[in-house]
Design a protein around this motif. Structure first.
Motif, PDB file in Angstrom:
ATOM      1  N   ALA A  20     -46.082  29.530  61.608  1.00  0.00           N
ATOM      2  CA  ALA A  20     -44.835  30.000  61.002  1.00  0.00           C
ATOM      3  C   ALA A  20     -44.432  29.189  59.776  1.00  0.00           C
ATOM      4  N   HIS A  21     -45.036  27.996  59.620  1.00  0.00           N
ATOM      5  CA  HIS A  21     -44.617  27.142  58.505  1.00  0.00           C
ATOM      6  C   HIS A  21     -45.251  27.591  57.197  1.00  0.00           C
ATOM      7  N   GLN A  22     -44.496  27.545  56.138  1.00  0.00           N
ATOM      8  CA  GLN A  22     -44.993  27.853  54.808  1.00  0.00           C
ATOM      9  C   GLN A  22     -44.703  26.677  53.885  1.00  0.00           C
ATOM     10  N   PHE A  23     -45.752  26.151  53.272  1.00  0.00           N
ATOM     11  CA  PHE A  23     -45.578  25.042  52.343  1.00  0.00           C
ATOM     12  C   PHE A  23     -44.867  25.540  51.085  1.00  0.00           C
ATOM     13  N   PRO A  24     -44.185  24.656  50.368  1.00  0.00           N
ATOM     14  CA  PRO A  24     -43.437  25.087  49.177  1.00  0.00           C
ATOM     15  C   PRO A  24     -44.363  25.598  48.084  1.00  0.00           C
ATOM     16  N   THR A  25     -43.837  26.430  47.215  1.00  0.00           N
ATOM     17  CA  THR A  25     -44.623  26.945  46.098  1.00  0.00           C
ATOM     18  C   THR A  25     -44.903  25.826  45.099  1.00  0.00           C
ATOM     19  N   GLU A  26     -46.075  25.916  44.460  1.00  0.00           N
ATOM     20  CA  GLU A  26     -46.465  24.964  43.428  1.00  0.00           C
ATOM     21  C   GLU A  26     -47.180  25.734  42.322  1.00  0.00           C
ATOM     22  N   SER A  27     -47.259  25.123  41.161  1.00  0.00           N
ATOM     23  CA  SER A  27     -47.943  25.767  40.036  1.00  0.00           C
ATOM     24  C   SER A  27     -48.365  24.712  39.034  1.00  0.00           C
ATOM     25  N   ASN A  28     -49.291  25.091  38.168  1.00  0.00           N
ATOM     26  CA  ASN A  28     -49.668  24.273  37.031  1.00  0.00           C
ATOM     27  C   ASN A  28     -50.078  25.222  35.906  1.00  0.00           C
ATOM     28  N   GLU A  29     -50.434  24.689  34.768  1.00  0.00           N
ATOM     29  CA  GLU A  29     -50.741  25.559  33.627  1.00  0.00           C
ATOM     30  C   GLU A  29     -51.918  26.481  33.919  1.00  0.00           C
ATOM     31  N   ILE A  30     -52.837  26.037  34.772  1.00  0.00           N
ATOM     32  CA  ILE A  30     -54.010  26.851  35.094  1.00  0.00           C
ATOM     33  C   ILE A  30     -53.628  28.030  35.969  1.00  0.00           C
ATOM     34  N   THR A  31     -52.887  27.765  37.047  1.00  0.00           N
ATOM     35  CA  THR A  31     -52.538  28.867  37.954  1.00  0.00           C
ATOM     36  C   THR A  31     -51.572  29.847  37.299  1.00  0.00           C
ATOM     37  N   LEU A  32     -50.673  29.356  36.466  1.00  0.00           N
ATOM     38  CA  LEU A  32     -49.734  30.266  35.803  1.00  0.00           C
ATOM     39  C   LEU A  32     -50.452  31.174  34.811  1.00  0.00           C
ATOM     40  N   ALA A  33     -51.410  30.616  34.072  1.00  0.00           N
ATOM     41  CA  ALA A  33     -52.180  31.436  33.129  1.00  0.00           C
ATOM     42  C   ALA A  33     -53.007  32.478  33.883  1.00  0.00           C
ATOM     43  N   SER A  34     -53.586  32.073  35.009  1.00  0.00           N
ATOM     44  CA  SER A  34     -54.394  32.994  35.803  1.00  0.00           C
ATOM     45  C   SER A  34     -53.543  34.127  36.367  1.00  0.00           C
ATOM     46  N   LEU A  35     -52.385  33.791  36.921  1.00  0.00           N
ATOM     47  CA  LEU A  35     -51.508  34.823  37.481  1.00  0.00           C
ATOM     48  C   LEU A  35     -50.975  35.753  36.407  1.00  0.00           C
ATOM     49  N   ARG A  36     -50.703  35.203  35.229  1.00  0.00           N
ATOM     50  CA  ARG A  36     -50.230  36.035  34.128  1.00  0.00           C
ATOM     51  C   ARG A  36     -51.286  37.082  33.763  1.00  0.00           C
ATOM     52  N   ALA A  37     -52.542  36.656  33.707  1.00  0.00           N
ATOM     53  CA  ALA A  37     -53.616  37.592  33.371  1.00  0.00           C
ATOM     54  C   ALA A  37     -53.870  38.580  34.494  1.00  0.00           C
ATOM     55  N   LEU A  38     -53.862  38.101  35.730  1.00  0.00           N
ATOM     56  CA  LEU A  38     -54.084  38.993  36.869  1.00  0.00           C
ATOM     57  C   LEU A  38     -52.977  40.036  36.973  1.00  0.00           C
ATOM     58  N   GLY A  39     -51.756  39.594  36.720  1.00  0.00           N
ATOM     59  CA  GLY A  39     -50.624  40.520  36.817  1.00  0.00           C
ATOM     60  C   GLY A  39     -50.736  41.696  35.874  1.00  0.00           C
ATOM     61  N   ALA A  40     -51.403  41.502  34.752  1.00  0.00           N
ATOM     62  CA  ALA A  40     -51.561  42.585  33.778  1.00  0.00           C
ATOM     63  C   ALA A  40     -52.581  43.621  34.240  1.00  0.00           C
ATOM     64  N   HIS A  41     -53.407  43.254  35.231  1.00  0.00           N
ATOM     65  CA  HIS A  41     -54.479  44.155  35.651  1.00  0.00           C
ATOM     66  C   HIS A  41     -54.311  44.693  37.071  1.00  0.00           C
ATOM     67  N   ILE A  42     -53.473  44.057  37.875  1.00  0.00           N
ATOM     68  CA  ILE A  42     -53.297  44.491  39.254  1.00  0.00           C
ATOM     69  C   ILE A  42     -52.084  45.411  39.336  1.00  0.00           C
ATOM     70  N   PRO A  43     -52.264  46.633  39.777  1.00  0.00           N
ATOM     71  CA  PRO A  43     -51.143  47.580  39.807  1.00  0.00           C
ATOM     72  C   PRO A  43     -50.186  47.302  40.960  1.00  0.00           C
ATOM     73  N   GLY A  44     -49.025  47.917  40.885  1.00  0.00           N
ATOM     74  CA  GLY A  44     -48.079  47.889  41.983  1.00  0.00           C
ATOM     75  C   GLY A  44     -47.283  46.610  42.100  1.00  0.00           C
ATOM     76  N   PRO A  45     -46.634  46.422  43.261  1.00  0.00           N
ATOM     77  CA  PRO A  45     -45.739  45.272  43.465  1.00  0.00           C
ATOM     78  C   PRO A  45     -46.431  43.920  43.333  1.00  0.00           C
ATOM     79  N   LEU A  46     -47.700  43.831  43.758  1.00  0.00           N
ATOM     80  CA  LEU A  46     -48.390  42.541  43.683  1.00  0.00           C
ATOM     81  C   LEU A  46     -48.559  42.099  42.239  1.00  0.00           C
ATOM     82  N   GLY A  47     -49.037  42.991  41.368  1.00  0.00           N
ATOM     83  CA  GLY A  47     -49.199  42.638  39.963  1.00  0.00           C
ATOM     84  C   GLY A  47     -47.880  42.289  39.307  1.00  0.00           C
ATOM     85  N   ALA A  48     -46.844  43.041  39.641  1.00  0.00           N
ATOM     86  CA  ALA A  48     -45.520  42.766  39.079  1.00  0.00           C
ATOM     87  C   ALA A  48     -45.014  41.395  39.522  1.00  0.00           C
ATOM     88  N   ALA A  49     -45.278  41.057  40.793  1.00  0.00           N
ATOM     89  CA  ALA A  49     -44.848  39.755  41.309  1.00  0.00           C
ATOM     90  C   ALA A  49     -45.585  38.624  40.607  1.00  0.00           C
TER      91      ALA A  49
END
Length: 465
Positions: free
Chosen positions: A255-284
Motif C-alpha cells: 500500500a505504500h507509495q514512495f514520493p515522486t521524484e524527477s530530474n532533467e532526464i526523466t522530465l525530458a523523456s516524459l515530455r517526449a512520451l507524452g506527445a506520442h502516447i494518446p489518452g489520459p496517460l500521455g496527457a498526464a
C-alpha cells in the motif's frame, strides 16, 4: 506466411555471393551484413547461460574473428572471472584523447527447449524476425560491435580516441566480470552501451515514434523482511503466527507509495512520451513534465506499471519463504522486497522507510547479497547527443531523440559508479513488448542487424575522429 528457416552456412554463403564481394572487402553496412549474420548464427548456438561455462567459448570465437581481421594479439584479451569471462578489444587511435568504451555482454538468460516454439539456441528467421535466445538481449548488438571494429580495421580508419570494446560475461547475474572491467577501464572519456536505450515503433503502424538515450539507471536493492515465532503443534494455533504477521506487513508494503521524484532526464523523456502516447496517460506525462508537483498527473502515471518507475522509487515483494513443516506452526517467515531506487535517493533511506512502513519492531529488515551500486545520472554530453541524433535522423528524419532513465540495470551502473559517463544507445527500433527478452520466443526485427551496423559506424566515426 514465410516458412521458418534456420540460417545455415549455405544461406550465408548465398548472401555473400549476391553482394558480389567477400567479407574481407566489406566496407558498407550491406556488405558487412553476411559476415555479421554468420557470427550471430554461431553466437546464438553457444549456450552462454549461467552455470554452463560457455561464455569463454564465445569470447574465444569473437577474439578469433578480431585477430583474423588484423587485431594484434596484445590488443585482444580474454579475462577469466570465476566460471565466466570478459572480452576486451582495443582499436588503437592516435592518442589524442582518452579512450571511448563500448559496452555489451555475452551471457543470456536460460531458455528451455520444451517451452519455446523453436529451438532457442538455433538462429531462425521467420516473417521478418530473427528468433533465438539473445537476439534482442544482446548477442546481435554484441556481434554488431565486433563487426564494426573489423570494418574500421579494413577501412584503415584512424580515430583520435582509442576505442575499447568491453563485453562482460555475467551481466544477467552477478556482474563480477563487469566489476572487473570497470576496475580496469575507468579512465575513459565516456562509455557507449549497446544494451540500453533505443527506438520505439508505433504498435499499430510500425512508424518510428522516438529514440531514447539511456543516461541514468535506478539503483537495484533487495531487502529481506523476516519474522520469527515460537512455533508449536498445528492443532493448537495461537495468536502469534509468523506467516500471519508477515502477511499484514506485506499488505502495508504494497500500500505504500514512495514520493515522486524527477530530474532533467526523466522530465525530458516524459515530455517526449507524452506527445506520442494518446489518452489520459500521455496527457498526464505532459502535465507532469511541466509541473512535477501535479499530484493528479503523478497518480495517472503511477497507475501504469510500465511508467510508475519513471517518477518514483518502487519496492515490491518478489519471493516468500515460511514454515518448516506442514503440521507445525511456523517458526520463521520471510519475504524478499525488491527495490528500484531513484537516482539520488540513498539505499539507507529506503531501508529506513521500509522499517517505518512495516511498523513491527520484531521484524528484521536486512539488505541482501552484495552492496547495491548507486550511480548518479550521467551529464547530457552535447557531442554524444549530436552524434546519436545524426545517426537516427539518417534513418528516420525528424524523429525525437531524448534522454531516458532505465528502471532496470545494465553494466553501465558499474562504470557510472566508477565516474565514467555512460550512455545506452542500442541501435534497434522495435515495437513495445515485441522482443520477449528474458522470456519465451525472444525475437528481433531482422532489419535491425544491418541498421545497427550503419548506426554504430556513423556514431563512432563522428565521436572518435
Amino acid at each position: 506466411m514465410r516458412a521458418a528457416r534456420a540460417l545455415g552456412p549455405a544461406a550465408v554463403a548465398a548472401l555473400i555471393f549476391c553482394t558480389g564481394i567477400g567479407p574481407a572487402r566489406a566496407n558498407t553496412a550491406t556488405e558487412a551484413l553476411p559476415e555479421a549474420m554468420a557470427m550471430l548464427k554461431h553466437a546464438v548456438g553457444i549456450r552462454t547461460v549461467e552455470g554452463e561455462r560457455q561464455v569463454p567459448v564465445l569470447a574465444a570465437y569473437l577474439a578469433g574473428k578480431l585477430k583474423a581481421a588484423g587485431f594484434a594479439d596484445g590488443d585482444v584479451e580474454i579475462i577469466p572471472v570465476d566460471d565466466t569471462a570478459a572480452l576486451v578489444a582495443r582499436y588503437r587511435g592516435t592518442g589524442g584523447g582518452r579512450p571511448i568504451l563500448l559496452s555489451g555482454h555475452m551471457d543470456v538468460v536460460a531458455a528451455k527447449r520444451e517451452d519455446w516454439t523453436r529451438d532457442p539456441f538455433t538462429l531462425v528467421e521467420e516473417n521478418g524476425y530473427l528468433y533465438g535466445r539473445g537476439v534482442a538481449d544482446m548477442k546481435a548488438a554484441a556481434v554488431v560491435l565486433v563487426e564494426t571494429l573489423i570494418r574500421f580495421k579494413r577501412e584503415g580508419f584512424t580515430p583520435r580516441h582509442d576505442l575499447i570494446l568491453l563485453l562482460s560475461g555475467d551481466e544477467e547475474t552477478a556482474m563480477a566480470s563487469t566489476r572487473e572491467l570497470a576496475k580496469r577501464y575507468h579512465d575513459a572519456e565516456f562509455l557507449l552501451n549497446a544494451d540500453a536505450g533505443g527506438g520505439t515503433l508505433d504498435a499499430e503502424t510500425g512508424k518510428p515514434l522516438l529514440y531514447q538515450i539511456q543516461a541514468a539507471e535506478k539503483t537495484y536493492a533487495d531487502f529481506q523482511i523476516a519474522l520469527t515465532s515460537p512455533g508449536g503443534h498445528s492443532s493448537e494455533p495461537g495468536a502469534d503466527n509468523a506467516i500471519y504477521r508477515l502477511a499484514r506487513i506485506i499488505d502495508r508494503v504494497a500500500a505504500h507509495q514512495f514520493p515522486t521524484e524527477s530530474n532533467e532526464i526523466t522530465l525530458a523523456s516524459l515530455r517526449a512520451l507524452g506527445a506520442h502516447i494518446p489518452g489520459p496517460l500521455g496527457a498526464a506525462m505532459t502535465r507532469f513534465a511541466a509541473h512535477p508537483d501535479d499530484a493528479a498527473a503523478a497518480a495517472t502515471i503511477s497507475a501504469d506499471p510500465a511508467y510508475v518507475g519513471q517518477i518514483r522509487t518502487t519496492c515490491v515483494a518478489t519471493m516468500l519463504n515460511g514454515g518448516h513443516a506442514v503440521n507445525a506452526l511456523p517458526q520463521r517467515a520471510s519475504v524478499n522486497i525488491n527495490c528500484r531506487i531513484f537516482p539520488g535517493t540513498s539505499v539507507d533511506s529506503v531501508r529506513d522507510t521500509l522499517v517505518k512502513v512495516i511498523d513491527d519492531k520484531s521484524a528484521s529488515v536486512t539488505l541482501q547479497s552484495t552492496p547495491p551500486v548507486a550511480n548518479a545520472a550521467s551529464p547530457l554530453r552535447p557531442d554524444v547527443i549530436a552524434a546519436v541524433t545524426a545517426a537516427v535522423h539518417q534513418r528516420f528524419p525528424g524523429v525525437d531523440v531524448v534522454p531516458s532513465m532505465s528502471a532496470g540495470a545494465t553494466d553501465s551502473k558499474h562504470f557510472r559508479n566508477a565516474g565514467v559517463p555512460s550512455y545506452g544507445i542500442d541501435a534497434a527500433f522495435i515495437k513495445p513488448d515485441d522482443t520477449f527478452a528474458h522470456g519465451l520466443n525472444e525475437k528481433l526485427p531482422a532489419s535491425e542487424v544491418e541498421a545497427g551496423l550503419e548506426f554504430w559506424h556513423r556514431v563512432l566515426t563522428q565521436l572518435a575522429k
